[in-house]
Design a protein around this motif. Sequence first.
Motif, PDB file in Angstrom:
ATOM      1  N   LYS A 150       0.855  -1.176   0.000  1.00  0.00           N
ATOM      2  CA  LYS A 150       0.000   0.000   0.000  1.00  0.00           C
ATOM      3  C   LYS A 150       0.900   1.236   0.000  1.00  0.00           C
ATOM      4  O   LYS A 150       1.806   1.347   0.824  1.00  0.00           O
ATOM      5  CB  LYS A 150      -0.911   0.013   1.222  1.00  0.00           C
ATOM      6  CG  LYS A 150      -1.909   1.177   1.212  1.00  0.00           C
ATOM      7  CD  LYS A 150      -2.913   1.013   2.314  1.00  0.00           C
ATOM      8  CE  LYS A 150      -4.006   0.187   1.730  1.00  0.00           C
ATOM      9  NZ  LYS A 150      -5.331   0.490   2.165  1.00  0.00           N
ATOM     10  N   SER A 151       0.645   2.143  -0.912  1.00  0.00           N
ATOM     11  CA  SER A 151       1.420   3.373  -1.010  1.00  0.00           C
ATOM     12  C   SER A 151       1.147   4.259   0.199  1.00  0.00           C
ATOM     13  O   SER A 151      -0.009   4.502   0.555  1.00  0.00           O
ATOM     14  CB  SER A 151       1.057   4.126  -2.295  1.00  0.00           C
ATOM     15  OG  SER A 151       1.553   5.435  -2.262  1.00  0.00           O
ATOM     16  N   TRP A 179      12.243 -13.909   3.672  1.00  0.00           N
ATOM     17  CA  TRP A 179      11.110 -12.985   3.766  1.00  0.00           C
ATOM     18  C   TRP A 179      11.228 -12.106   5.003  1.00  0.00           C
ATOM     19  O   TRP A 179      11.090 -10.886   4.928  1.00  0.00           O
ATOM     20  CB  TRP A 179       9.800 -13.765   3.767  1.00  0.00           C
ATOM     21  CG  TRP A 179       8.567 -12.907   3.798  1.00  0.00           C
ATOM     22  CD1 TRP A 179       8.370 -11.718   3.165  1.00  0.00           C
ATOM     23  CD2 TRP A 179       7.358 -13.185   4.499  1.00  0.00           C
ATOM     24  NE1 TRP A 179       7.096 -11.237   3.423  1.00  0.00           N
ATOM     25  CE2 TRP A 179       6.464 -12.129   4.240  1.00  0.00           C
ATOM     26  CE3 TRP A 179       6.939 -14.230   5.306  1.00  0.00           C
ATOM     27  CZ2 TRP A 179       5.183 -12.095   4.767  1.00  0.00           C
ATOM     28  CZ3 TRP A 179       5.659 -14.190   5.815  1.00  0.00           C
ATOM     29  CH2 TRP A 179       4.797 -13.127   5.549  1.00  0.00           C
ATOM     30  N   THR A 180      11.473 -12.731   6.153  1.00  0.00           N
ATOM     31  CA  THR A 180      11.529 -11.937   7.381  1.00  0.00           C
ATOM     32  C   THR A 180      12.715 -10.976   7.393  1.00  0.00           C
ATOM     33  O   THR A 180      12.661  -9.935   8.045  1.00  0.00           O
ATOM     34  CB  THR A 180      11.566 -12.830   8.642  1.00  0.00           C
ATOM     35  OG1 THR A 180      12.670 -13.731   8.557  1.00  0.00           O
ATOM     36  CG2 THR A 180      10.272 -13.588   8.803  1.00  0.00           C
ATOM     37  N   GLY A 185      10.900  -8.833  -0.258  1.00  0.00           N
ATOM     38  CA  GLY A 185       9.875  -7.793  -0.328  1.00  0.00           C
ATOM     39  C   GLY A 185       8.650  -8.236   0.456  1.00  0.00           C
ATOM     40  O   GLY A 185       8.646  -9.277   1.112  1.00  0.00           O
ATOM     41  N   GLY A 186       7.618  -7.431   0.388  1.00  0.00           N
ATOM     42  CA  GLY A 186       6.374  -7.790   1.046  1.00  0.00           C
ATOM     43  C   GLY A 186       6.418  -7.667   2.560  1.00  0.00           C
ATOM     44  O   GLY A 186       5.648  -8.322   3.250  1.00  0.00           O
ATOM     45  N   VAL A 187       7.333  -6.864   3.087  1.00  0.00           N
ATOM     46  CA  VAL A 187       7.397  -6.634   4.524  1.00  0.00           C
ATOM     47  C   VAL A 187       7.261  -5.143   4.797  1.00  0.00           C
ATOM     48  O   VAL A 187       7.642  -4.315   3.973  1.00  0.00           O
ATOM     49  CB  VAL A 187       8.719  -7.165   5.156  1.00  0.00           C
ATOM     50  CG1 VAL A 187       8.770  -8.672   5.083  1.00  0.00           C
ATOM     51  CG2 VAL A 187       9.928  -6.567   4.495  1.00  0.00           C
ATOM     52  N   PRO A 188       6.712  -4.788   5.939  1.00  0.00           N
ATOM     53  CA  PRO A 188       6.556  -3.348   6.249  1.00  0.00           C
ATOM     54  C   PRO A 188       7.912  -2.682   6.434  1.00  0.00           C
ATOM     55  O   PRO A 188       8.882  -3.309   6.857  1.00  0.00           O
ATOM     56  CB  PRO A 188       5.750  -3.327   7.545  1.00  0.00           C
ATOM     57  CG  PRO A 188       5.845  -4.699   8.110  1.00  0.00           C
ATOM     58  CD  PRO A 188       6.168  -5.629   6.998  1.00  0.00           C
ATOM     59  N   ASN A 189       7.951  -1.421   6.100  1.00  0.00           N
ATOM     60  CA  ASN A 189       9.166  -0.629   6.219  1.00  0.00           C
ATOM     61  C   ASN A 189       9.220  -0.040   7.621  1.00  0.00           C
ATOM     62  O   ASN A 189       8.835   1.092   7.851  1.00  0.00           O
ATOM     63  CB  ASN A 189       9.150   0.473   5.159  1.00  0.00           C
ATOM     64  CG  ASN A 189      10.534   0.799   4.648  1.00  0.00           C
ATOM     65  OD1 ASN A 189      11.498   0.166   5.039  1.00  0.00           O
ATOM     66  ND2 ASN A 189      10.596   1.752   3.741  1.00  0.00           N
ATOM     67  N   LEU A 190       9.708  -0.809   8.575  1.00  0.00           N
ATOM     68  CA  LEU A 190       9.718  -0.366   9.965  1.00  0.00           C
ATOM     69  C   LEU A 190      11.118  -0.002  10.413  1.00  0.00           C
ATOM     70  O   LEU A 190      12.075  -0.620  10.066  1.00  0.00           O
ATOM     71  CB  LEU A 190       9.167  -1.470  10.887  1.00  0.00           C
ATOM     72  CG  LEU A 190       7.754  -1.929  10.568  1.00  0.00           C
ATOM     73  CD1 LEU A 190       7.381  -3.113  11.446  1.00  0.00           C
ATOM     74  CD2 LEU A 190       6.760  -0.812  10.773  1.00  0.00           C
TER      75      LEU A 190
END
Length: 190
Positions: A150-151, A179-180, A185-190
């Motif tokens: 989600k942008s 993944w982790t 990709g597909g992980v939140p940018n925290l």
Amino acid sequence: MRQDEDGESYLQNLPLDEVLELIDWASGFDVTAPKKSSVNAAVPTTRRILEFQDRYLTSKTSFTAYDASEGALYVLFLLCLALHPDAPGIFAVDSFDHAMHPRLARETTKLFCKTILEQDKTVFVTTHNPLVLDGLDLMNDDIRLFAVNKSRKSGHTSLQRIQVTKELMDSGYSLSRLWTEGRLGGVPNL
């Protein structure tokens, strides 16, 4: 037995040995009419219920799905979706790993993918459990992994196929770890 109300056999293609490896405490299960000895009279039932035999009980006493673990029931539900002749040819399962131990989710993913491919069906599943990825054979082009993003600026949702190379698969790291760590990709940018 696995029959419907009309006595018609269904799910005869259920890989019973593989299912019982996943539900390792069960020695078997059956679809049968409810018995007063196994279901509390205060519990509403259907005309047919699922009964399990526990491999660790010394008696031949069975117990119903009302007393079984939710994860075990979900494994059977997923395989029913995959195998039932009246199930749609394309469907989606949200939270594929619901109520499952991570290792059970991984092994269920393997069996589910194999069954879906044999049945020539298309399924979209969602998960937040990294071990589900370890059950995917991403070298098979019929099995694909996507990330939904989600942008932050516009709120638009996008879908991105994650393709893994043979070199990445041979890196010695599992898909769950890749993944982790954010390498797929597909992980939140925290």
